[in-house]
Design an enzyme around this catalytic site. Sequence first.
Site, mmCIF file in Angstrom:
data_model
loop_
_atom_site.group_PDB
_atom_site.id
_atom_site.type_symbol
_atom_site.label_atom_id
_atom_site.label_comp_id
_atom_site.label_asym_id
_atom_site.label_seq_id
_atom_site.Cartn_x
_atom_site.Cartn_y
_atom_site.Cartn_z
ATOM 1 N N PHE A 85 0.820 -1.207 0.000
ATOM 2 C CA PHE A 85 0.000 0.000 0.000
ATOM 3 C C PHE A 85 0.857 1.262 0.000
ATOM 4 O O PHE A 85 1.883 1.333 0.677
ATOM 5 C CB PHE A 85 -0.905 0.040 1.243
ATOM 6 N N ASP A 86 0.391 2.250 -0.749
ATOM 7 C CA ASP A 86 0.848 3.622 -0.565
ATOM 8 C C ASP A 86 0.139 4.154 0.685
ATOM 9 O O ASP A 86 -0.856 3.577 1.139
ATOM 10 C CB ASP A 86 0.482 4.437 -1.806
ATOM 11 N N LEU A 87 0.633 5.257 1.232
ATOM 12 C CA LEU A 87 0.027 5.805 2.452
ATOM 13 C C LEU A 87 -0.876 7.006 2.168
ATOM 14 O O LEU A 87 -2.093 6.919 2.286
ATOM 15 C CB LEU A 87 1.121 6.184 3.445
#
Length: 233
Positions: free
Chosen positions: A8-10
């Site tokens: 995941f990106d944040l």
Amino acid sequence: MGIKCVIFDLDGTIAQTNELIFESFNYIAEKYTGRRFSNEEIPSLFFGPPEEGGIRKLLQLFSSDNKVLQNIDFYVESAVNEFYSYYEKNHDKAKVYPGIKETLSFLKHKGLKLALFTGKGKITTSITLRKLGLEHFFDIVITGDDVKYHKPFGEGIKKILDKLGLKPDEAILVGDAVSDVSAGREAGVKIISALWDSYGKDKVINLNPDFVVYSVDELRELLCNLVMEVKDD
């Protein structure tokens, strides 16, 4: 595709932090350069390296104070620390997107590894994960401080795969930005573009990611189907 890990990106993907980032950056920009930048200008001009790199670029390009320019390292350090302080003090403006924690719990329950790959530095990443109660979900976290080549390069994704002993086709990336698509492509992983709060939706779509979702519910359904496909195989 035997998915064993979801990366995941944040910012803009699991956490609604973009406005806080823009506000924090403009706090520093106004103090040190006397100007503010639009939400479109900040990513295009300063995003890529972590906060220190963006703030250094800000001072070098837009400060007219010779004292700042002649003592750039000192003022960059001061400005970065002020950025961290402002970011943490105002973090109540940030939120986890509804349904994200349930989706992460679902994936953990299914036995998948969860990783985080963000362009943020370690300090702001730690603040956000701690403040939003997300720390315990991730098996591995790679920040902008952990790589030499930042997004849009795929070094961070490759580090995750190496640490977990996985092949590219065993992981999938979830992110909201053009840089996520580019990084995923370079690393050879499939890409889900999450566009519920993306600041560049049209540009992302034009890159033809493998999957596009517009809500967390859509993401969870897609991941559920992909996991079930693996089990059926």
